[in-house]
Design an enzyme around this catalytic site. Structure first.
Site, mmCIF file in Angstrom:
data_model
loop_
_atom_site.group_PDB
_atom_site.id
_atom_site.type_symbol
_atom_site.label_atom_id
_atom_site.label_comp_id
_atom_site.label_asym_id
_atom_site.label_seq_id
_atom_site.Cartn_x
_atom_site.Cartn_y
_atom_site.Cartn_z
ATOM 1 N N TYR A 157 0.831 -1.202 0.000
ATOM 2 C CA TYR A 157 0.000 0.000 0.000
ATOM 3 C C TYR A 157 0.870 1.257 0.000
ATOM 4 C CZ TYR A 157 -3.474 -3.440 1.593
ATOM 5 O OH TYR A 157 -4.282 -4.544 1.728
ATOM 6 N N HIS A 205 0.389 -12.329 1.523
ATOM 7 C CA HIS A 205 -0.389 -11.376 0.735
ATOM 8 C C HIS A 205 -0.451 -11.776 -0.740
ATOM 9 C CE1 HIS A 205 -1.282 -6.807 -0.031
ATOM 10 N NE2 HIS A 205 -2.349 -7.574 -0.151
#
Length: 328
Positions: free
Chosen positions: A54, A138
């Protein structure tokens, strides 16, 4: 508060997803990012999720700074491993990967044991913390063999050493998450966008498996990246423009909610939270206004008649649990 599996790690029923403060799609100032986290805290959120992906580290740095003066025992933080950040002088921006930040680093996929430890160490440095409570593998979609053979055992070892409280995987699909639930000893999985008012597929495999195994599920993407928050032409659905068919369906849901004196946003947050396997609903917000609205909508009672009408109209599977009613 809910406990993740058998880990003892607690999360709030509504939690804060920090992709937005990593400049997802558009830039957010430091001040606005910190105000969003402050609003989340004021609204009772005590679980905060971030990732190196992010904003190539920006989300972790901002979240850590915003939480720095809070009592560490009073909140839960999760981050993710699988993408290492390596410096680059290529220049330009990171918008191709969805973030309005300078492209100072490149992402390198690595689900090896060494990659997991290096990734976690780097995340702790960016967060300014000595530990995180939850770590997810992830998006291992295209790296299943390495994730199961090396990445998961590395997380399991870190958990046994007490470095991490809970471990899991976070993805935008249900198939591999179901495999993690059935074939490993994960505490929790984070499923984004696959258990919403518009997408019920987690109900067929992931959620029953999690309930059977005692594994917790965190649901992200309850608004399907925007369509269920504000259905209108051009609204995004899972990060692309929604089709006409999906828009029409979302508008039907909105009209039914309003006819019963509620809102589509309240229903979108209430729906995933009603499943007994779901420990927390993760909302991505980039401003204090968005955070406060999510907290207010989550606290709003959605009438039982709304859910009954959805079932009658074929807009909701009969087996889907809803607030205040057992599944049929």
């Amino acid at each position: 508060m809910s406990t993740l599996g058998r880990s003892g790690v607690e999360v709030s029923e509504l939690s804060f997803g920090a992709a937005g403060i990593g400049n997802l799609f558009t830039a957010v100032s430091d001040e606005q990012a910190y105000e969003a986290v402050d609003a989340a805290w004021a609204g009772g959120m005590r679980y905060f999720d971030t990732a190196p992906h992010y904003g190539i580290g920006l989300s972790e740095r901002r979240l850590g700074a915003a939480l720095r003066e809070r009592p560490r025992a009073e909140y839960t933080v999760s981050t993710k491993v699988g993408r290492l950040l390596e410096p680059t002088d290529a220049g330009g921006d990171d918008l191709a990967d969805g973030f309005a930040v300078p492209a100072t680093h490149r992402r390198v996929w690595d689900f090896s044991a060494d990659g997991v430890r290096r990734g976690l160490d780097a995340s702790l440095e960016r967060l300014g913390l000595d530990h995180v409570d939850v770590v997810y593998l992830h998006d291992p979609d295209d790296h299943a063999e390495q994730a199961f053979r090396e990445g998961y055992p590395a997380l399991e070892k870190l958990r046994s050493e007490g470095v991490i409280g809970a471990i899991g995987a976070g993805m935008n699909q249900t198939g591999m998450l179901t495999r993690f639930v059935r074939d490993t000893d994960v505490d929790v999985v984070l499923c984004a966008g696959r258990y919403t008012l518009l997408d019920h597929r987690a109900l067929t495999d992931l959620l029953p498996a999690a309930q059977e195994r005692g594994t917790s599920v965190v649901i992200g993407g309850a608004f399907n990246s925007g369509l269920l928050a504000d259905p209108r032409p051009g609204a995004p659905y899972n990060y692309v423009t929604a089709s006409g068919e999906l828009l029409e369906r979302a508008l039907r849901l909105k009209a039914i909610a309003e006819r019963h004196g509620s809102t589509l946003r309240a229903a979108a947050l209430a729906f995933p939270a009603a499943h007994p396997a779901v420990a927390s609903v993760l909302v991505g917000a980039r401003s204090p206004h968005e955070v406060r609205d999510c907290a207010e909508q989550f606290a709003t009672l959605v009438p039982l008649e709304f859910w009954e009408e959805l079932r009658a109209e074929g807009l909701l599977p009969p087996a889907a649990p809803v607030p205040g009613q057992e599944p049929s």
